[in-house]
Design a protein around this motif. Structure first.
Motif, PDB file in Angstrom:
ATOM      1  N   GLN A  73      -0.607  -4.003  -7.747  1.00  0.00           N
ATOM      2  CA  GLN A  73      -1.016  -3.212  -6.595  1.00  0.00           C
ATOM      3  C   GLN A  73      -2.258  -2.387  -6.890  1.00  0.00           C
ATOM      4  OE1 GLN A  73       0.744  -3.562  -3.727  1.00  0.00           O
ATOM      5  NE2 GLN A  73      -0.817  -2.377  -2.659  1.00  0.00           N
ATOM      6  N   LEU A  74      -2.344  -1.848  -8.087  1.00  0.00           N
ATOM      7  CA  LEU A  74      -3.500  -1.034  -8.455  1.00  0.00           C
ATOM      8  C   LEU A  74      -4.622  -1.840  -9.100  1.00  0.00           C
ATOM      9  CD1 LEU A  74      -2.026   2.296  -9.881  1.00  0.00           C
ATOM     10  CD2 LEU A  74      -3.516   2.029  -7.915  1.00  0.00           C
ATOM     11  N   PHE A 183      -0.253   3.756  -2.592  1.00  0.00           N
ATOM     12  CA  PHE A 183      -1.281   3.497  -3.595  1.00  0.00           C
ATOM     13  C   PHE A 183      -2.597   3.170  -2.909  1.00  0.00           C
ATOM     14  CE2 PHE A 183       2.501   2.890  -6.117  1.00  0.00           C
ATOM     15  CZ  PHE A 183       2.174   3.590  -7.252  1.00  0.00           C
ATOM     16  N   SER A 184      -3.108   4.133  -2.212  1.00  0.00           N
ATOM     17  CA  SER A 184      -4.358   3.975  -1.490  1.00  0.00           C
ATOM     18  C   SER A 184      -5.046   5.319  -1.472  1.00  0.00           C
ATOM     19  CB  SER A 184      -4.089   3.466  -0.061  1.00  0.00           C
ATOM     20  OG  SER A 184      -3.265   4.390   0.625  1.00  0.00           O
ATOM     21  N   ARG A 188      -6.292   5.351  -5.318  1.00  0.00           N
ATOM     22  CA  ARG A 188      -7.034   4.121  -5.596  1.00  0.00           C
ATOM     23  C   ARG A 188      -8.494   4.437  -5.914  1.00  0.00           C
ATOM     24  NH1 ARG A 188      -6.139  -1.063  -4.911  1.00  0.00           N
ATOM     25  NH2 ARG A 188      -4.212  -0.737  -3.726  1.00  0.00           N
ATOM     26  N   THR A 192     -10.598   3.466  -9.336  1.00  0.00           N
ATOM     27  CA  THR A 192     -11.848   2.709  -9.267  1.00  0.00           C
ATOM     28  C   THR A 192     -13.000   3.487  -9.899  1.00  0.00           C
ATOM     29  OG1 THR A 192     -11.129   1.594  -7.243  1.00  0.00           O
ATOM     30  CG2 THR A 192     -13.487   1.590  -7.710  1.00  0.00           C
TER      31      THR A 192
END
Length: 410
Positions: A73-74, A183-184, A188, A192
């Motif tokens: 997911q990540l 997870f946004s 996230r 990044t």
């Protein structure tokens, strides 16, 4: 007794529930009736100790929570805590060439100087009548500073570490019932941004070698199984950077804050430490045992396995309750729930055990030791108000967001 790992009341004080599980349901099967996915939970020390030392049966490669595949997911790079031997063993050995106890020990002077500066600022604020928060103003600032020192981060870039660690901690504690949608956003973006930053730094170390941890990891090599030299890839190093920043910041901060909270409730134990500073090394282990920063992580069974007569099928999530195991009277005796800074502790699970024993344990202990030496020397009467503090809301980590402090000397 109903066990719900994301119940706010359990998060506030999980230990009575842990005791019930150990005595009545040590191989607990949690169904999906309360919204969490089904999983198993091991609560006794012997069972958890055995399981974490059997990665061939209890695998880390499918994620460490019971919610979903957080690795995919990540989009995380491979890292030590989410791999199994033999790949994990080789990666750990290579990283160990750069992340040595000697390199960590060299940070002592810088850590001590930073801790003293934080204490001076806190004392000044207290003298001016301003509120002081032990966790926000002291405990959480230390690992952020230390990691920047360790990685050789330029002074102008160090302010970026704080938001990263806060966002990564929030990922672990984002609401009580996680799902992929959590997870946004900030979490996230933090991953990044952090991985992009470290990618640039790794490229710089390859072009311009430097004597810092990133430089050492770039240069680390060892003989492979076929006799050829093995080195860490950029992706391998990024995975390590993620683990250290995500897993080494809040856990260390929580150790410091938990220790002062425990001493606040046990003034006789505080006095023992003040009278005999030589007890501090053992006291740090006792703090970790009683208030494990990581309360539990999951493994996934690779085959059917029987634990204490209960069969757990293959492919099941199994939560290793370190926080319960570390208070098991079967291992630590009838006073397992009490603070004893003179307790002899041959083994514990606050840093896990086996192949996933925390590679940063020596760095965490050094930071905590310096923090307590300087804090108790400058402010031996410091106390915290846990009732007015704010805890993380997490099934996996136990720590503080804020913890008001009093009793600082002017």
């Amino acid at each position: 007794m109903h066990y719900d790992p994301v119940d706010p009341e359990l998060i506030a004080d999980p230990y009575p529930t842990y005791a019930w599980l150990r005595d009545h349901d040590p191989i607990h099967h949690h169904d999906a009736s309360d919204g969490a996915p089904p999983f198993w939970a091991l609560s006794r020390f012997a069972d958890v100790w055995d399981a974490v030392r059997r990665p061939e049966v209890f695998s880390s490669a499918q994620g460490l929570t019971f919610y979903f595949d957080e690795i995919g997911q990540l989009g995380l790079p491979p890292n030590l805590v989410m791999l199994d031997p033999p790949r994990q063993t080789r990666l750990r050995a290579l990283i160990g060439r750069g992340f040595t106890p000697r390199r960590v020990a060299e940070l002592e002077g810088a850590i001590r100087s930073f801790v003293r500066s934080r204490l001076a600022e806190m004392a000044q604020r207290a003298s001016d009548g301003e509120p002081v928060d032990l966790h926000r103003d002291f405990s959480s600032t230390i690992p952020t500073h230390v990691l920047a020192e360790l990685f050789g981060v330029a002074e102008e870039d160090r302010l970026r570490f704080g938001p990263w660690t806060q966002a990564l901690t929030a990922i672990q504690n984002d609401g009580l019932r996680l799902d992929p949608d959590t997870f946004s956003g900030d979490g996230r973006e933090a991953v990044t941004e952090m991985l992009g930053y470290f990618s640039e730094q790794i490229s710089d170390r390859r072009a311009h070698p430097r004597d810092d941890l990133l430089g050492a990891l770039v240069a680390a090599e060892m003989d492979g199984p076929d006799g050829s030299a093995q080195r860490l890839s950029d992706w391998d190093i990024l995975g390590f950077c993620f683990v250290v920043v995500a897993g080494g910041s809040d856990t260390t901060a929580s150790l410091i804050s938990h220790g002062i909270a425990l001493l606040t409730d046990a003034p006789d134990q505080r006095q023992l430490l003040l009278d005999d500073p030589g007890l501090l090394d053992g006291a740090l282990v006792e703090f970790l045992r009683l208030e494990s920063s990581v309360q539990g992580l999951c493994r996934t069974t690779t085959c059917d396995v029987t634990v204490d007569g209960t069969m757990i099928p293959a492919g099941e999530k199994v939560l290793m309750l370190y926080g319960s195991a570390n208070r098991d009277p079967r291992e630590f005796g009838p006073t397992a729930d009490l603070l004893d800074v003179r307790r002899q502790i041959p083994r514990h699970l606050a840093f896990s055990s086996g192949p996933h024993f925390c590679i940063g344990s020596h760095l965490a202990r050094l930071q905590a030791k310096i923090a307590f030496q300087e804090l108790l020397s400058a402010h031996p009467g410091i106390v915290v108000d846990t009732g007015a503090g704010q805890r993380h809301q997490s099934a996996f980590v136990r720590g503080w967001v804020s913890l008001p402090a009093y009793g600082l000397a002017g």
